[in-house]
Scaffold this active site. Sequence first.
Site, PDB file in Angstrom:
ATOM      1  N   ASN A 128       0.869  -1.178   0.000  1.00 19.78           N
ATOM      2  CA  ASN A 128       0.000   0.000   0.000  1.00 19.78           C
ATOM      3  C   ASN A 128       0.904   1.226   0.000  1.00 19.78           C
ATOM      4  O   ASN A 128       1.520   1.547   1.013  1.00 19.78           O
ATOM      5  CB  ASN A 128      -0.875  -0.037   1.266  1.00 19.78           C
ATOM      6  CG  ASN A 128      -1.702   1.228   1.436  1.00 19.78           C
ATOM      7  OD1 ASN A 128      -1.803   2.047   0.526  1.00 19.78           O
ATOM      8  ND2 ASN A 128      -2.290   1.380   2.614  1.00 19.78           N
ATOM      9  N   TRP A 129       0.974   1.877  -1.148  1.00 17.73           N
ATOM     10  CA  TRP A 129       1.901   3.013  -1.271  1.00 17.73           C
ATOM     11  C   TRP A 129       1.339   4.284  -0.639  1.00 17.73           C
ATOM     12  O   TRP A 129       2.043   5.293  -0.539  1.00 17.73           O
ATOM     13  CB  TRP A 129       2.223   3.266  -2.747  1.00 17.73           C
ATOM     14  CG  TRP A 129       2.972   2.148  -3.413  1.00 17.73           C
ATOM     15  CD1 TRP A 129       3.284   0.921  -2.885  1.00 17.73           C
ATOM     16  CD2 TRP A 129       3.516   2.156  -4.743  1.00 17.73           C
ATOM     17  NE1 TRP A 129       3.972   0.158  -3.804  1.00 17.73           N
ATOM     18  CE2 TRP A 129       4.125   0.898  -4.957  1.00 17.73           C
ATOM     19  CE3 TRP A 129       3.526   3.088  -5.780  1.00 17.73           C
ATOM     20  CZ2 TRP A 129       4.746   0.567  -6.162  1.00 17.73           C
ATOM     21  CZ3 TRP A 129       4.150   2.753  -6.979  1.00 17.73           C
ATOM     22  CH2 TRP A 129       4.760   1.498  -7.161  1.00 17.73           C
ATOM     23  N   LYS A 130       0.084   4.256  -0.263  1.00 16.48           N
ATOM     24  CA  LYS A 130      -0.575   5.418   0.358  1.00 16.48           C
ATOM     25  C   LYS A 130      -0.404   6.659  -0.528  1.00 16.48           C
ATOM     26  O   LYS A 130      -0.330   6.542  -1.741  1.00 16.48           O
ATOM     27  CB  LYS A 130      -0.049   5.635   1.781  1.00 16.48           C
ATOM     28  CG  LYS A 130      -0.104   4.356   2.610  1.00 16.48           C
ATOM     29  CD  LYS A 130       0.067   4.608   4.068  1.00 16.48           C
ATOM     30  CE  LYS A 130       0.111   3.272   4.803  1.00 16.48           C
ATOM     31  NZ  LYS A 130       0.122   3.436   6.241  1.00 16.48           N
ATOM     32  N   HIS A 150      -9.478   0.833   4.981  1.00 18.59           N
ATOM     33  CA  HIS A 150      -8.193   1.062   5.654  1.00 18.59           C
ATOM     34  C   HIS A 150      -8.420   1.998   6.845  1.00 18.59           C
ATOM     35  O   HIS A 150      -9.222   2.937   6.767  1.00 18.59           O
ATOM     36  CB  HIS A 150      -7.187   1.664   4.671  1.00 18.59           C
ATOM     37  CG  HIS A 150      -5.794   1.646   5.215  1.00 18.59           C
ATOM     38  ND1 HIS A 150      -5.350   2.582   6.120  1.00 18.59           N
ATOM     39  CD2 HIS A 150      -4.769   0.793   5.015  1.00 18.59           C
ATOM     40  CE1 HIS A 150      -4.100   2.298   6.448  1.00 18.59           C
ATOM     41  NE2 HIS A 150      -3.719   1.213   5.781  1.00 18.59           N
ATOM     42  N   GLU A 192      -6.797   4.380   7.992  1.00 18.23           N
ATOM     43  CA  GLU A 192      -6.583   5.813   7.723  1.00 18.23           C
ATOM     44  C   GLU A 192      -7.832   6.429   7.089  1.00 18.23           C
ATOM     45  O   GLU A 192      -8.146   7.593   7.332  1.00 18.23           O
ATOM     46  CB  GLU A 192      -5.337   5.999   6.836  1.00 18.23           C
ATOM     47  CG  GLU A 192      -4.078   5.781   7.653  1.00 18.23           C
ATOM     48  CD  GLU A 192      -2.876   5.297   6.862  1.00 18.23           C
ATOM     49  OE1 GLU A 192      -2.893   5.363   5.623  1.00 18.23           O
ATOM     50  OE2 GLU A 192      -1.924   4.826   7.510  1.00 18.23           O
ATOM     51  N   GLU A 215      -5.238  -5.451  10.610  1.00 13.88           N
ATOM     52  CA  GLU A 215      -4.250  -4.403  10.831  1.00 13.88           C
ATOM     53  C   GLU A 215      -4.555  -3.670  12.139  1.00 13.88           C
ATOM     54  O   GLU A 215      -5.386  -2.746  12.152  1.00 13.88           O
ATOM     55  CB  GLU A 215      -4.290  -3.388   9.690  1.00 13.88           C
ATOM     56  CG  GLU A 215      -3.992  -3.976   8.339  1.00 13.88           C
ATOM     57  CD  GLU A 215      -3.394  -2.933   7.401  1.00 13.88           C
ATOM     58  OE1 GLU A 215      -2.300  -3.170   6.903  1.00 13.88           O
ATOM     59  OE2 GLU A 215      -4.013  -1.880   7.202  1.00 13.88           O
ATOM     60  N   GLY A 221       2.373   2.081  10.795  1.00 10.27           N
ATOM     61  CA  GLY A 221       3.267   3.228  10.639  1.00 10.27           C
ATOM     62  C   GLY A 221       3.956   3.639  11.927  1.00 10.27           C
ATOM     63  O   GLY A 221       4.539   4.721  12.002  1.00 10.27           O
ATOM     64  N   SER A 255       3.493  -2.266  10.353  1.00 11.80           N
ATOM     65  CA  SER A 255       4.943  -2.208  10.562  1.00 11.80           C
ATOM     66  C   SER A 255       5.669  -3.494  10.157  1.00 11.80           C
ATOM     67  O   SER A 255       6.630  -3.900  10.812  1.00 11.80           O
ATOM     68  CB  SER A 255       5.263  -1.826  12.014  1.00 11.80           C
ATOM     69  OG  SER A 255       4.795  -0.508  12.285  1.00 11.80           O
ATOM     70  N   GLY A 267       2.907  -1.243   4.298  1.00 11.43           N
ATOM     71  CA  GLY A 267       2.869   0.182   3.968  1.00 11.43           C
ATOM     72  C   GLY A 267       4.264   0.700   3.670  1.00 11.43           C
ATOM     73  O   GLY A 267       4.785   0.539   2.562  1.00 11.43           O
ATOM     74  N   GLY A 268       4.892   1.304   4.671  1.00 13.20           N
ATOM     75  CA  GLY A 268       6.187   1.971   4.495  1.00 13.20           C
ATOM     76  C   GLY A 268       7.224   1.147   3.745  1.00 13.20           C
ATOM     77  O   GLY A 268       7.901   1.661   2.837  1.00 13.20           O
TER      78      GLY A 268
HETATM   79  C1  PEP Z   1      -0.796  -0.065   6.099  1.00 15.16           C
HETATM   80  O1  PEP Z   1      -0.989   1.126   5.978  1.00 15.16           O
HETATM   81  O2  PEP Z   1      -1.625  -0.863   5.622  1.00 15.16           O
HETATM   82  C2  PEP Z   1       0.385  -0.512   6.813  1.00 15.16           C
HETATM   83  C3  PEP Z   1       0.435  -1.736   7.228  1.00 15.16           C
HETATM   84  O3  PEP Z   1       1.391   0.439   7.011  1.00 15.16           O
HETATM   85  P1  PEP Z   1       2.845   0.181   7.664  1.00 15.16           P
HETATM   86  O4  PEP Z   1       3.384  -1.106   7.082  1.00 15.16           O
HETATM   87  O5  PEP Z   1       3.648   1.369   7.256  1.00 15.16           O
HETATM   88  O6  PEP Z   1       2.645   0.069   9.141  1.00 15.16           O
END
Ligand code: PEP
Length: 252
Positions: free
Chosen positions: A5-7, A90, A92, A160, A166, A206, A227-228
């Site tokens: 997920n590049w957000k 999600h 967010e 999640e 994050g 994470s 994500g990141g």
């Molecule tokens: C996400 O946003 O779905 C996610 C898991 O982010 P991160 O890996 O950065 O915690």
Amino acid sequence: MIAGNWKMNTTVKEARALVTDMIPLLEQIENVEKVVCPPFVSLSAIAEVLRGSSIRLGAQNVYFEERGAYTGEISPPMLAELCEYVIVGHSERRHYFNETGEIVNRKVQAALRFNLKPILCIGERLEEYDAGRTEEVVIGQLRSSLSGVESPRGLVVAYEPVWAIGTGRAATGEQANRIIGLIRHNVAELYTEGFARDLRILYGGSVTADNTAEFMQQPEIDGALVGGASLKADQFSSIVKQTSDIAYHLSA
Ligand code: PEP
């Protein structure tokens, strides 16, 4: 399955460069479905770059109406021409954009109607985790998201925990495995044992190249939503490669 997920990161040019770096690294890795979810504006360009590769494409959001006066929104048939998956619910979006359980449910239904495969995200917030309400919150979200959905073909679920997204504070493999087992049990109650067994349930929060193995070794965890670490070709490919190796050993 490993989905990135590049957000709200990467311009079209940057997205093209990132996926171009990823292709040679990911193409040779088998046993794992690889998905990238860039921002809407890059979907068309990335679909072109990915043509002929084994990497699948997903969007990060979708609106539930098919067309009309909804300025700025993107409908399921628009996405269905470009990609296979769409992230729905999600945290967010739930928290910054006030997406309620009802909205998430309508989005799941709309995606399925147009043969988009929803990656449905569910997870508890820190205060809910601290209050020992994880199970109630996660199962409540699961059931409300799937309310009225008779046949969720192509569905993927991502557990999640919001406190792990994050933050660099991932859940432990055992914690995630237990909640994912519970999600699977509830899916079996809603649908069938066979559907629940085959359903892919991912962990997200994470995940990095350093902790991937801890999650992928767990029997209930079928992959990760990243994500990141999905914004760096070498990190993401390391996560995919480790997942592939573990999947190979578990099936041997
Ligand atoms: C996400 O946003 O779905 C996610 C898991 O982010 P991160 O890996 O950065 O915690």
